[in-house]
Design a protein around this motif. Structure first.
Motif, PDB file in Angstrom:
ATOM      1  N   PRO A 119       0.816  -1.223   0.000  1.00  0.00           N
ATOM      2  CA  PRO A 119       0.000   0.000   0.000  1.00  0.00           C
ATOM      3  C   PRO A 119       0.850   1.273   0.000  1.00  0.00           C
ATOM      4  O   PRO A 119       0.484   2.267  -0.631  1.00  0.00           O
ATOM      5  N   ALA A 120       1.987   1.233   0.696  1.00  0.00           N
ATOM      6  CA  ALA A 120       2.844   2.421   0.746  1.00  0.00           C
ATOM      7  C   ALA A 120       3.374   2.776  -0.634  1.00  0.00           C
ATOM      8  O   ALA A 120       3.263   3.925  -1.085  1.00  0.00           O
ATOM      9  N   VAL A 121       3.946   1.797  -1.324  1.00  0.00           N
ATOM     10  CA  VAL A 121       4.583   2.097  -2.601  1.00  0.00           C
ATOM     11  C   VAL A 121       3.551   2.471  -3.662  1.00  0.00           C
ATOM     12  O   VAL A 121       3.796   3.344  -4.497  1.00  0.00           O
ATOM     13  N   ALA A 312      -4.904  -0.277 -11.129  1.00  0.00           N
ATOM     14  CA  ALA A 312      -5.300   0.918 -11.878  1.00  0.00           C
ATOM     15  C   ALA A 312      -6.743   1.310 -11.578  1.00  0.00           C
ATOM     16  O   ALA A 312      -7.057   2.504 -11.442  1.00  0.00           O
ATOM     17  N   MET A 313      -7.648   0.334 -11.482  1.00  0.00           N
ATOM     18  CA  MET A 313      -9.054   0.666 -11.269  1.00  0.00           C
ATOM     19  C   MET A 313      -9.271   1.250  -9.866  1.00  0.00           C
ATOM     20  O   MET A 313     -10.120   2.115  -9.682  1.00  0.00           O
ATOM     21  N   VAL A 314      -8.479   0.816  -8.894  1.00  0.00           N
ATOM     22  CA  VAL A 314      -8.568   1.398  -7.559  1.00  0.00           C
ATOM     23  C   VAL A 314      -8.027   2.831  -7.584  1.00  0.00           C
ATOM     24  O   VAL A 314      -8.668   3.765  -7.092  1.00  0.00           O
ATOM     25  N   SER A 315      -6.852   3.018  -8.165  1.00  0.00           N
ATOM     26  CA  SER A 315      -6.233   4.340  -8.212  1.00  0.00           C
ATOM     27  C   SER A 315      -7.139   5.359  -8.884  1.00  0.00           C
ATOM     28  O   SER A 315      -7.250   6.497  -8.418  1.00  0.00           O
ATOM     29  N   ALA A 316      -7.790   4.964  -9.959  1.00  0.00           N
ATOM     30  CA  ALA A 316      -8.568   5.909 -10.762  1.00  0.00           C
ATOM     31  C   ALA A 316      -9.908   6.272 -10.145  1.00  0.00           C
ATOM     32  O   ALA A 316     -10.557   7.214 -10.612  1.00  0.00           O
ATOM     33  N   THR A 317     -10.337   5.572  -9.095  1.00  0.00           N
ATOM     34  CA  THR A 317     -11.697   5.773  -8.597  1.00  0.00           C
ATOM     35  C   THR A 317     -11.775   6.191  -7.128  1.00  0.00           C
ATOM     36  O   THR A 317     -12.872   6.286  -6.581  1.00  0.00           O
ATOM     37  N   SER A 321      -6.220  10.519  -0.485  1.00  0.00           N
ATOM     38  CA  SER A 321      -6.176  10.237   0.950  1.00  0.00           C
ATOM     39  C   SER A 321      -6.718   8.857   1.291  1.00  0.00           C
ATOM     40  O   SER A 321      -6.487   8.345   2.384  1.00  0.00           O
ATOM     41  N   GLU A 322      -7.440   8.242   0.342  1.00  0.00           N
ATOM     42  CA  GLU A 322      -8.039   6.928   0.591  1.00  0.00           C
ATOM     43  C   GLU A 322      -7.316   5.793  -0.117  1.00  0.00           C
ATOM     44  O   GLU A 322      -7.683   4.624   0.057  1.00  0.00           O
ATOM     45  N   THR A 323      -6.297   6.138  -0.917  1.00  0.00           N
ATOM     46  CA  THR A 323      -5.676   5.086  -1.725  1.00  0.00           C
ATOM     47  C   THR A 323      -4.989   4.026  -0.878  1.00  0.00           C
ATOM     48  O   THR A 323      -5.098   2.830  -1.160  1.00  0.00           O
ATOM     49  N   ALA A 324      -4.269   4.432   0.161  1.00  0.00           N
ATOM     50  CA  ALA A 324      -3.564   3.445   0.982  1.00  0.00           C
ATOM     51  C   ALA A 324      -4.541   2.475   1.622  1.00  0.00           C
ATOM     52  O   ALA A 324      -4.330   1.254   1.607  1.00  0.00           O
ATOM     53  N   GLU A 325      -5.639   3.007   2.185  1.00  0.00           N
ATOM     54  CA  GLU A 325      -6.626   2.112   2.798  1.00  0.00           C
ATOM     55  C   GLU A 325      -7.287   1.226   1.752  1.00  0.00           C
ATOM     56  O   GLU A 325      -7.537   0.035   1.991  1.00  0.00           O
ATOM     57  N   ASP A 386      -6.170   8.869 -17.752  1.00  0.00           N
ATOM     58  CA  ASP A 386      -5.139   8.326 -16.872  1.00  0.00           C
ATOM     59  C   ASP A 386      -5.758   7.699 -15.631  1.00  0.00           C
ATOM     60  O   ASP A 386      -6.959   7.825 -15.383  1.00  0.00           O
ATOM     61  N   ALA A 387      -4.898   7.008 -14.847  1.00  0.00           N
ATOM     62  CA  ALA A 387      -5.352   6.294 -13.660  1.00  0.00           C
ATOM     63  C   ALA A 387      -4.989   7.026 -12.374  1.00  0.00           C
ATOM     64  O   ALA A 387      -4.929   6.400 -11.304  1.00  0.00           O
ATOM     65  N   SER A 388      -4.753   8.337 -12.446  1.00  0.00           N
ATOM     66  CA  SER A 388      -4.394   9.084 -11.243  1.00  0.00           C
ATOM     67  C   SER A 388      -5.553   9.120 -10.262  1.00  0.00           C
ATOM     68  O   SER A 388      -6.732   9.144 -10.666  1.00  0.00           O
ATOM     69  N   PRO A 389      -5.255   9.147  -8.951  1.00  0.00           N
ATOM     70  CA  PRO A 389      -6.326   9.231  -7.944  1.00  0.00           C
ATOM     71  C   PRO A 389      -7.111  10.533  -8.070  1.00  0.00           C
ATOM     72  O   PRO A 389      -6.612  11.535  -8.585  1.00  0.00           O
ATOM     73  N   ILE A 390      -8.330  10.528  -7.548  1.00  0.00           N
ATOM     74  CA  ILE A 390      -9.147  11.735  -7.509  1.00  0.00           C
ATOM     75  C   ILE A 390      -8.508  12.714  -6.523  1.00  0.00           C
ATOM     76  O   ILE A 390      -8.192  12.339  -5.394  1.00  0.00           O
ATOM     77  N   PRO A 391      -8.263  13.954  -6.924  1.00  0.00           N
ATOM     78  CA  PRO A 391      -7.609  14.917  -6.003  1.00  0.00           C
ATOM     79  C   PRO A 391      -8.462  15.184  -4.770  1.00  0.00           C
ATOM     80  O   PRO A 391      -9.698  15.216  -4.839  1.00  0.00           O
ATOM     81  N   ASP A 392      -7.788  15.347  -3.624  1.00  0.00           N
ATOM     82  CA  ASP A 392      -8.490  15.769  -2.416  1.00  0.00           C
ATOM     83  C   ASP A 392      -8.823  17.250  -2.535  1.00  0.00           C
ATOM     84  O   ASP A 392      -8.205  17.979  -3.301  1.00  0.00           O
TER      85      ASP A 392
END
Length: 401
Positions: A119-121, A312-317, A321-325, A386-392
């Motif tokens: 999760p960290a990396v 990728a599907m997790v990162s993009a959605t 702040s929630e990606t690690a969890e 792209d698969a970037s996380p949703i910005p906080d």
């Protein structure tokens, strides 16, 4: 391949990939090392499966919990604490002959303290590369981690059979401490801070894409765990088991590198799971080493590409702040799958023979394909995006070196 060459030239990318692979390498050894050790001590694959299940249940609890802690206390503190406790627990399993129940308790503690390196990396990655490079980076990561599963089983079987099962576990412990220390020392861990999530723990599971990734990951890894147990039992701890498992992982490595550039559609996950299910179904027909090796190679071709889609599907959605969890929950699903796959395969081996383990693996994979097909309606279409996380909604603090 030029895509991957460009990625590796990005500042810090090659370094962090190598460090996290080294830190995670022992976990390509430990399941098999524990299986061999407990089976030798208690002469039962069922007992070994229970101990592996206990370890995996501990890991499944730790995934979202320690990932969330990283947003509160920082990555380094959490990684140092978990590495120390995990080292002590695994050393206890290796150095003391205990009843099965006691092994299960200690293995559970070891699993509960698994360092949350993955999760960290995967939370750090989006801050290291451009948005267009993120999906190929997830694919490269999923492919590169197959080195763990190519070399890990071979190293484990060789040390456990030529030296001792105790040496097999302790080698993994030493590598865990050495690799973890390298990863913890990287400057990237100081440059990126995971912001504290404002929502309650588990709220990220309200996102259907995270649920789909967790369920499919659970079934995919369950299939792989059943294969591992079946191969080890089939070749009675011989070097052949390490070779066949390495072939399985080589297929995954090749599949990941060859499919990494393909845009991800809502049906990409189901297509990749179909490859895994087909290969494992063929493998269960005949347990001849050449047939089995070829069939597992085919099944392996779908594994790393499927994992890349999950990441990728997790990162993009989800929000950053929630990606690690979120990755912690996905990891939990995979570890529960490993627990169930090992336990089911262990009891089927004791009851009906090695064929039962491969039939169980095929069953897990077919269920994974069905789950991915049903979940395609909630899977993001990343073609052209792209698969970037949703910005906080608030700035994410970035610390200096």
């Amino acid at each position: 391949m030029s895509t991957y060459q460009d990625l590796l030239k990005s500042p810090g990318v090659a370094r962090i990939i190598l460090a996290q692979l080294t830190a995670r390498f022992p976990f390509g050894m430990l399941s098999l090392a524990l299986l061999l050790h407990v089976q030798q001590v208690h002469d039962s694959y069922g007992a070994a499966g229970l101990v592996l299940a206990a370890a995996s249940i501990g890991q499944s609890i730790s995934g979202p919990l320690t990932s969330r802690w990283m947003g509160i206390w920082g990555m380094r503190r959490v990684l140092i604490l978990t590495t120390a406790v995990c080292m002590l627990a695994l050393s206890t399993v290796a150095l003391f002959e205990l009843p099965v129940v006691a092994y299960m308790v200690v293995a559970f503690i070891g699993g509960l303290s698994t360092p949350p390196i993955q999760p960290a990396v995967r939370t750090i990655y989006p801050k290291m590369v451009s948005s267009r490079q993120l999906t190929p980076l997830f694919s490269l990561d999923a492919s590169a981690q197959e080195i763990i599963w190519v070399l890990g089983p071979v190293v484990t079987v060789f040390i456990s059979t030529q030296v001792s099962t105790v040496a097999g576990i302790m080698t993994a412990v030493v590598m865990m401490v050495a690799g973890g220390s390298w990863f913890i020392s990287l400057p990237e861990l100081g440059q990126v801070r995971i912001p504290r999530s404002r929502r309650r723990m588990g709220a990220v599971l309200t996102r259907p894409s995270v649920v789909v990734a967790t369920v499919v990951g659970f079934l995919l890894v369950g299939a792989c765990a059943a294969v591992e147990a079946g191969v080890v039992a089939l070749y009675d701890h011989g070097l052949e088991s390490g070779i066949v498992l390495a072939i399985f992982s080589v297929g995954s490595l090749i599949g990941g590198l060859s499919m990494g550039h393909i845009p991800i559609s809502p049906w990409s996950l189901a297509k990749r799971m179909l490859i895994v299910a087909g290969g494992l179904g063929i493998a269960s027909i005949w347990l001849n080493i050449w047939w089995l090796g070829a069939a597992l190679f085919v099944a392996g071709v779908g594994i790393a590409p499927a994992l890349a889609v999950l990441f990728a599907m997790v990162s993009a959605t989800v929000k950053f702040s929630e990606t690690a969890e979120a990755y912690g929950w996905v990891g939990t699903g995979q570890l529960i799958g490993a627990a169930l796959g090992s336990a089911v395969a262990g009891f089927l081996i004791d009851g009906v023979g090695e064929t039962g383990a491969f039939l169980a693996a095929a069953g897990f994979a077919v269920a994974g394909f069905i789950a991915a097909a049903i979940g395609s309606r909630w899977s993001p279409d990343l073609r052209g995006r792209d698969a970037s996380p949703i910005p906080d909604t608030e700035p994410v603090p970035v610390q200096g070196r």
